[in-house]
Design a protein around this motif. Sequence first.
Motif, PDB file in Angstrom:
ATOM      1  N   ALA A  38       0.848  -1.189   0.000  1.00  0.00           N
ATOM      2  CA  ALA A  38       0.000   0.000   0.000  1.00  0.00           C
ATOM      3  C   ALA A  38       0.883   1.238   0.000  1.00  0.00           C
ATOM      4  CB  ALA A  38      -0.908   0.011   1.220  1.00  0.00           C
ATOM      5  N   ALA A  39       0.446   2.251  -0.727  1.00  0.00           N
ATOM      6  CA  ALA A  39       1.168   3.517  -0.803  1.00  0.00           C
ATOM      7  C   ALA A  39       0.173   4.616  -1.153  1.00  0.00           C
ATOM      8  CB  ALA A  39       2.255   3.444  -1.878  1.00  0.00           C
ATOM      9  N   ASP A  40       0.590   5.860  -0.983  1.00  0.00           N
ATOM     10  CA  ASP A  40      -0.238   6.958  -1.474  1.00  0.00           C
ATOM     11  C   ASP A  40      -0.394   6.770  -2.977  1.00  0.00           C
ATOM     12  OD1 ASP A  40      -0.365   7.983   1.074  1.00  0.00           O
ATOM     13  OD2 ASP A  40       0.901   9.736   0.657  1.00  0.00           O
ATOM     14  N   ASN A  41      -1.580   7.038  -3.498  1.00  0.00           N
ATOM     15  CA  ASN A  41      -1.843   6.807  -4.913  1.00  0.00           C
ATOM     16  C   ASN A  41      -1.313   7.920  -5.807  1.00  0.00           C
ATOM     17  OD1 ASN A  41      -3.087   5.299  -7.120  1.00  0.00           O
ATOM     18  ND2 ASN A  41      -4.483   7.039  -7.234  1.00  0.00           N
ATOM     19  N   ARG A  42      -1.069   9.083  -5.277  1.00  0.00           N
ATOM     20  CA  ARG A  42      -0.610  10.205  -6.094  1.00  0.00           C
ATOM     21  C   ARG A  42       0.911  10.270  -6.115  1.00  0.00           C
ATOM     22  NH1 ARG A  42      -4.234  11.887  -9.753  1.00  0.00           N
ATOM     23  NH2 ARG A  42      -6.257  11.344  -8.872  1.00  0.00           N
ATOM     24  N   CYS A  43       1.462  10.348  -7.310  1.00  0.00           N
ATOM     25  CA  CYS A  43       2.909  10.422  -7.504  1.00  0.00           C
ATOM     26  C   CYS A  43       3.457  11.696  -6.853  1.00  0.00           C
ATOM     27  CB  CYS A  43       3.206  10.427  -9.002  1.00  0.00           C
ATOM     28  SG  CYS A  43       4.954  10.580  -9.410  1.00  0.00           S
ATOM     29  N   PRO A  44       4.542  11.582  -6.077  1.00  0.00           N
ATOM     30  CA  PRO A  44       5.116  12.775  -5.444  1.00  0.00           C
ATOM     31  C   PRO A  44       5.790  13.729  -6.439  1.00  0.00           C
ATOM     32  CG  PRO A  44       6.408  10.838  -4.867  1.00  0.00           C
ATOM     33  CD  PRO A  44       5.215  10.367  -5.646  1.00  0.00           C
ATOM     34  N   LYS A  50       5.221   7.672  -0.305  1.00  0.00           N
ATOM     35  CA  LYS A  50       4.813   7.288   1.053  1.00  0.00           C
ATOM     36  C   LYS A  50       4.147   5.915   0.990  1.00  0.00           C
ATOM     37  CE  LYS A  50       3.227   8.699   5.360  1.00  0.00           C
ATOM     38  NZ  LYS A  50       4.164   7.969   6.139  1.00  0.00           N
ATOM     39  N   THR A  51       4.721   4.958   1.724  1.00  0.00           N
ATOM     40  CA  THR A  51       4.159   3.606   1.783  1.00  0.00           C
ATOM     41  C   THR A  51       3.480   3.398   3.135  1.00  0.00           C
ATOM     42  OG1 THR A  51       6.260   2.699   2.569  1.00  0.00           O
ATOM     43  CG2 THR A  51       5.862   2.645   0.181  1.00  0.00           C
ATOM     44  N   HIS A  52       2.633   2.367   3.195  1.00  0.00           N
ATOM     45  CA  HIS A  52       1.859   2.100   4.402  1.00  0.00           C
ATOM     46  C   HIS A  52       1.926   0.615   4.742  1.00  0.00           C
ATOM     47  CE1 HIS A  52       0.242   6.123   3.887  1.00  0.00           C
ATOM     48  NE2 HIS A  52      -0.036   5.804   2.643  1.00  0.00           N
ATOM     49  N   GLU A  53       1.865   0.341   6.024  1.00  0.00           N
ATOM     50  CA  GLU A  53       1.882  -1.037   6.510  1.00  0.00           C
ATOM     51  C   GLU A  53       0.586  -1.744   6.116  1.00  0.00           C
ATOM     52  OE1 GLU A  53       2.355  -3.341  10.789  1.00  0.00           O
ATOM     53  OE2 GLU A  53       2.656  -1.170  10.704  1.00  0.00           O
ATOM     54  N   VAL A  54       0.714  -3.005   5.702  1.00  0.00           N
ATOM     55  CA  VAL A  54      -0.432  -3.804   5.268  1.00  0.00           C
ATOM     56  C   VAL A  54      -0.470  -5.097   6.056  1.00  0.00           C
ATOM     57  CG1 VAL A  54      -1.468  -5.061   3.323  1.00  0.00           C
ATOM     58  CG2 VAL A  54      -0.253  -2.920   2.906  1.00  0.00           C
ATOM     59  N   LYS A  55      -1.677  -5.538   6.379  1.00  0.00           N
ATOM     60  CA  LYS A  55      -1.846  -6.879   6.925  1.00  0.00           C
ATOM     61  C   LYS A  55      -3.123  -7.462   6.349  1.00  0.00           C
ATOM     62  CE  LYS A  55      -4.129  -5.863  11.367  1.00  0.00           C
ATOM     63  NZ  LYS A  55      -4.036  -6.011  12.834  1.00  0.00           N
ATOM     64  N   VAL A  56      -3.151  -8.788   6.295  1.00  0.00           N
ATOM     65  CA  VAL A  56      -4.314  -9.498   5.770  1.00  0.00           C
ATOM     66  C   VAL A  56      -4.909 -10.316   6.901  1.00  0.00           C
ATOM     67  CG1 VAL A  56      -5.127 -11.179   4.070  1.00  0.00           C
ATOM     68  CG2 VAL A  56      -3.290  -9.584   3.470  1.00  0.00           C
ATOM     69  N   GLU A  57      -6.210 -10.146   7.108  1.00  0.00           N
ATOM     70  CA  GLU A  57      -6.948 -10.937   8.089  1.00  0.00           C
ATOM     71  C   GLU A  57      -8.078 -11.622   7.353  1.00  0.00           C
ATOM     72  OE1 GLU A  57      -8.203  -8.344  11.266  1.00  0.00           O
ATOM     73  OE2 GLU A  57      -6.200  -8.296  12.151  1.00  0.00           O
ATOM     74  N   LEU A 106      -6.022  -4.896   5.112  1.00  0.00           N
ATOM     75  CA  LEU A 106      -6.066  -3.764   6.023  1.00  0.00           C
ATOM     76  C   LEU A 106      -4.793  -2.933   5.885  1.00  0.00           C
ATOM     77  CD1 LEU A 106      -7.105  -6.221   8.694  1.00  0.00           C
ATOM     78  CD2 LEU A 106      -8.595  -4.331   8.148  1.00  0.00           C
ATOM     79  N   VAL A 107      -4.939  -1.625   5.962  1.00  0.00           N
ATOM     80  CA  VAL A 107      -3.812  -0.713   5.808  1.00  0.00           C
ATOM     81  C   VAL A 107      -3.765   0.211   7.009  1.00  0.00           C
ATOM     82  CG1 VAL A 107      -2.882   1.179   4.425  1.00  0.00           C
ATOM     83  CG2 VAL A 107      -3.913  -0.793   3.300  1.00  0.00           C
ATOM     84  N   LYS A 108      -2.547   0.437   7.494  1.00  0.00           N
ATOM     85  CA  LYS A 108      -2.313   1.381   8.591  1.00  0.00           C
ATOM     86  C   LYS A 108      -1.722   2.642   7.963  1.00  0.00           C
ATOM     87  CE  LYS A 108      -0.151   1.657  13.134  1.00  0.00           C
ATOM     88  NZ  LYS A 108       0.702   0.919  14.076  1.00  0.00           N
ATOM     89  N   LEU A 109      -2.501   3.705   7.968  1.00  0.00           N
ATOM     90  CA  LEU A 109      -2.065   4.944   7.337  1.00  0.00           C
ATOM     91  C   LEU A 109      -1.170   5.730   8.271  1.00  0.00           C
ATOM     92  CD1 LEU A 109      -5.372   6.109   5.676  1.00  0.00           C
ATOM     93  CD2 LEU A 109      -3.496   4.822   4.656  1.00  0.00           C
ATOM     94  N   GLY A 110      -0.044   6.155   7.741  1.00  0.00           N
ATOM     95  CA  GLY A 110       0.843   7.037   8.496  1.00  0.00           C
ATOM     96  C   GLY A 110       0.429   8.462   8.297  1.00  0.00           C
ATOM     97  N   GLU A 111       1.125   9.357   8.940  1.00  0.00           N
ATOM     98  CA  GLU A 111       0.815  10.792   8.808  1.00  0.00           C
ATOM     99  C   GLU A 111       1.108  11.293   7.430  1.00  0.00           C
ATOM    100  OE1 GLU A 111      -0.777  12.380  11.281  1.00  0.00           O
ATOM    101  OE2 GLU A 111      -0.763  10.406  12.186  1.00  0.00           O
TER     102      GLU A 111
END
Length: 118
Positions: free
Chosen positions: A39-45, A101-108, A113-118
Amino acid sequence: MSEFIEVCTTADLRDGAMKKAAVGNREILIAQVGERYYAADNRCPHMGGDLSSGTLKGTVVTCPLHHSQFDLGNGTAIRWTDWSGIKLSVATLVKSPRPLKTHEVKVEGEQILVKLGE
Protein backbone atom coordinates in the motif's frame (compact mmCIF):
# COMPACT_ATOMS: atom_id res chain seq x y z
CA MET A 1 -2.37 6.64 17.04
CA SER A 2 -3.06 5.05 13.62
CA GLU A 3 -5.14 1.94 13.29
CA PHE A 4 -5.62 -0.57 10.51
CA ILE A 5 -8.50 0.17 8.13
CA GLU A 6 -10.03 -2.27 5.64
CA VAL A 7 -9.45 -1.04 2.09
CA CYS A 8 -10.49 -4.05 -0.01
CA THR A 9 -10.52 -7.85 -0.06
CA THR A 10 -8.09 -10.35 -1.53
CA ALA A 11 -10.74 -11.14 -4.18
CA ASP A 12 -10.41 -7.55 -5.45
CA LEU A 13 -6.83 -8.12 -6.65
CA ARG A 14 -4.74 -10.67 -8.47
CA ASP A 15 -0.98 -11.16 -8.73
CA GLY A 16 0.58 -8.23 -10.59
CA ALA A 17 -2.50 -6.02 -10.24
CA MET A 18 -3.12 -2.76 -8.42
CA LYS A 19 -6.14 -0.64 -7.60
CA LYS A 20 -7.07 2.67 -6.05
CA ALA A 21 -8.97 2.74 -2.75
CA ALA A 22 -10.52 5.77 -1.07
CA VAL A 23 -9.82 6.03 2.66
CA GLY A 24 -11.46 9.15 4.02
CA ASN A 25 -10.10 12.00 1.90
CA ARG A 26 -7.02 10.02 0.80
CA GLU A 27 -6.35 7.86 -2.24
CA ILE A 28 -4.39 4.71 -1.48
CA LEU A 29 -2.76 2.42 -4.03
CA ILE A 30 -3.08 -1.29 -3.21
CA ALA A 31 -1.00 -3.83 -5.14
CA GLN A 32 -0.49 -7.57 -5.06
CA VAL A 33 2.87 -9.05 -6.01
CA GLY A 34 2.98 -12.81 -5.51
CA GLU A 35 1.57 -13.55 -2.07
CA ARG A 36 2.33 -10.07 -0.70
CA TYR A 37 0.24 -6.94 -0.65
CA TYR A 38 1.57 -3.38 -0.73
CA ALA A 39 0.00 0.00 0.00
CA ALA A 40 1.17 3.52 -0.80
CA ASP A 41 -0.24 6.96 -1.47
CA ASN A 42 -1.84 6.81 -4.91
CA ARG A 43 -0.61 10.21 -6.09
CA CYS A 44 2.91 10.42 -7.50
CA PRO A 45 5.12 12.77 -5.44
CA HIS A 46 6.56 14.17 -8.69
CA MET A 47 3.52 15.78 -10.34
CA GLY A 48 0.52 14.09 -8.71
CA GLY A 49 -0.15 11.45 -11.36
CA ASP A 50 -2.64 8.66 -10.61
CA LEU A 51 -0.33 5.72 -9.94
CA SER A 52 -3.19 3.20 -10.17
CA SER A 53 -3.38 4.13 -13.89
CA GLY A 54 0.33 3.41 -14.31
CA THR A 55 2.12 0.09 -14.66
CA LEU A 56 3.44 -2.42 -12.17
CA LYS A 57 6.47 -4.61 -12.80
CA GLY A 58 7.46 -6.62 -9.75
CA THR A 59 7.25 -4.12 -6.90
CA VAL A 60 8.07 -1.13 -9.12
CA VAL A 61 5.18 1.17 -10.01
CA THR A 62 5.58 3.57 -12.93
CA CYS A 63 3.59 6.80 -13.05
CA PRO A 64 1.64 7.34 -16.30
CA LEU A 65 2.55 11.08 -16.50
CA HIS A 66 6.34 11.38 -16.60
CA HIS A 67 7.26 7.74 -15.94
CA SER A 68 8.59 8.30 -12.44
CA GLN A 69 9.24 4.94 -10.75
CA PHE A 70 8.97 3.89 -7.12
CA ASP A 71 9.57 0.66 -5.22
CA LEU A 72 6.39 -0.23 -3.33
CA GLY A 73 8.46 -2.18 -0.78
CA ASN A 74 9.99 0.94 0.73
CA GLY A 75 8.91 3.92 -1.39
CA THR A 76 12.36 4.58 -2.86
CA ALA A 77 12.35 6.78 -5.95
CA ILE A 78 14.05 4.68 -8.63
CA ARG A 79 13.59 7.23 -11.42
CA TRP A 80 12.24 10.75 -10.89
CA THR A 81 11.18 11.26 -14.54
CA ASP A 82 12.08 9.88 -17.94
CA TRP A 83 13.33 13.30 -18.97
CA SER A 84 17.01 13.76 -19.73
CA GLY A 85 19.61 16.48 -20.18
CA ILE A 86 18.86 20.06 -19.22
CA LYS A 87 15.13 19.37 -18.84
CA LEU A 88 15.89 16.80 -16.12
CA SER A 89 18.37 19.15 -14.40
CA VAL A 90 15.85 21.99 -14.26
CA ALA A 91 13.03 19.65 -13.14
CA THR A 92 15.09 18.30 -10.24
CA LEU A 93 15.99 21.82 -9.13
CA VAL A 94 12.33 22.87 -9.17
CA LYS A 95 11.05 19.73 -7.46
CA SER A 96 13.72 17.47 -6.00
CA PRO A 97 13.16 13.69 -5.91
CA ARG A 98 11.12 12.39 -2.99
CA PRO A 99 10.14 8.87 -1.96
CA LEU A 100 6.61 7.56 -2.30
CA LYS A 101 4.81 7.29 1.05
CA THR A 102 4.16 3.61 1.78
CA HIS A 103 1.86 2.10 4.40
CA GLU A 104 1.88 -1.04 6.51
CA VAL A 105 -0.43 -3.80 5.27
CA LYS A 106 -1.85 -6.88 6.92
CA VAL A 107 -4.31 -9.50 5.77
CA GLU A 108 -6.95 -10.94 8.09
CA GLY A 109 -8.94 -13.66 6.41
CA GLU A 110 -9.85 -12.08 3.09
CA GLN A 111 -9.67 -8.48 4.32
CA ILE A 112 -6.74 -6.29 3.28
CA LEU A 113 -6.07 -3.76 6.02
CA VAL A 114 -3.81 -0.71 5.81
CA LYS A 115 -2.31 1.38 8.59
CA LEU A 116 -2.07 4.94 7.34
CA GLY A 117 0.84 7.04 8.50
CA GLU A 118 0.82 10.79 8.81
